[in-house]
Design a protein around this motif. Sequence first.
Motif, PDB file in Angstrom:
ATOM      1  N   PHE A 182      34.585  49.512  57.508  1.00  0.00           N
ATOM      2  CA  PHE A 182      34.938  50.562  58.463  1.00  0.00           C
ATOM      3  C   PHE A 182      36.351  51.075  58.208  1.00  0.00           C
ATOM      4  O   PHE A 182      36.607  52.279  58.144  1.00  0.00           O
ATOM      5  N   TYR A 204      34.438  60.437  57.154  1.00  0.00           N
ATOM      6  CA  TYR A 204      34.489  59.512  58.289  1.00  0.00           C
ATOM      7  C   TYR A 204      34.539  60.292  59.597  1.00  0.00           C
ATOM      8  O   TYR A 204      35.298  61.252  59.740  1.00  0.00           O
ATOM      9  N   ILE A 231      30.584  55.686  63.894  1.00  0.00           N
ATOM     10  CA  ILE A 231      30.108  54.620  63.016  1.00  0.00           C
ATOM     11  C   ILE A 231      30.098  53.331  63.824  1.00  0.00           C
ATOM     12  O   ILE A 231      31.114  52.675  63.972  1.00  0.00           O
ATOM     13  N   GLN A 232      28.948  53.001  64.391  1.00  0.00           N
ATOM     14  CA  GLN A 232      28.858  51.839  65.251  1.00  0.00           C
ATOM     15  C   GLN A 232      27.623  51.026  64.917  1.00  0.00           C
ATOM     16  O   GLN A 232      26.744  51.458  64.182  1.00  0.00           O
ATOM     17  N   GLU A 253      38.219  53.297  68.064  1.00  0.00           N
ATOM     18  CA  GLU A 253      38.253  52.885  66.668  1.00  0.00           C
ATOM     19  C   GLU A 253      38.587  51.412  66.538  1.00  0.00           C
ATOM     20  O   GLU A 253      37.992  50.691  65.725  1.00  0.00           O
ATOM     21  N   ARG A 261      33.191  45.147  63.514  1.00  0.00           N
ATOM     22  CA  ARG A 261      32.884  44.955  62.090  1.00  0.00           C
ATOM     23  C   ARG A 261      33.443  43.631  61.586  1.00  0.00           C
ATOM     24  O   ARG A 261      32.789  42.920  60.822  1.00  0.00           O
TER      25      ARG A 261
END
Length: 295
Positions: free
Chosen positions: A10, A49, A54-55, A214, A221
Amino acid sequence: MIFINPKTDFAFKKIFGSEQSKEILISFLNALLYGGRSIIEDLEIINPYLAPKIQGIKDTYLDVKARLTANTTVIIEMQVLNLEGFEKRILYNAAKAYSIQLEPGEDYTLLSPVIALTITDFEMFQDLPQVTSNFVLKEKNVLTDYPINDLELVFVELPKFTKTLEDLESLADKWIYFIKSARQLETIPEIMAQVPEIRRAFEVANQANMTREELEVLEQREIYIHDQRNAIRLGLRQGIEQGIEVGREQGIEVGREQGIQESKIEIARQMLGVLDEETISRITGLSLEEVRRLM
């Protein structure tokens, strides 16, 4: 300052794959692919990005894709865990990126080169001493290049890089040191700050410049990777112990084989509820049917 870990997929994508990361990525690719020469003058980041979309902990990797001015496509991936079938996946992704360029009926001369650049936090090629390895198509016996070298696989193995700050010489050295050691630094070293793009990468990696969303995704992650490592360690340890016990009863070789199988099963059990069945199958080498039976 506290910097995020570039080795987390990530974080890697945020640093090198954001829309404002173009100059960072150009410097990084020129360093690792072209020995620091300014071969790449411009590029387009194909899948930029987008935070915090992005999860989900079921994703195993987040790559960065760029198209260079010469129409070459580069796939950049940061890989922390050495999963079964990983080598095949790299080759598959590169071949797929090469083949999907053409629509049905289009001429093969329209195909453009593809480079797969993979940075690993583990050793892939134990027989090779160098940090960076480049693989292209060659004739098997006399090692003559194939007429068209449109597929290139480049690997950077972080554990083989042992230089300290005082030892850094090339631009590649500095970028590799950044990826490997940024998380342990509290300030930007002077030798790194002399490169504007690396200084900018440190700024992007500064936790103070990240949103709460974030930071939450980044923490997810890191927990995900930590849990996978622990599951693998526990599975291997318990599998070995069970194999030893079976070996005492049935003979060493039989015990060894059963121990390996038990190890895979124990790893899979530890991952149930954390990973999807396809990922568990890829990591352990068990078939999907075997994973589904465990579930």
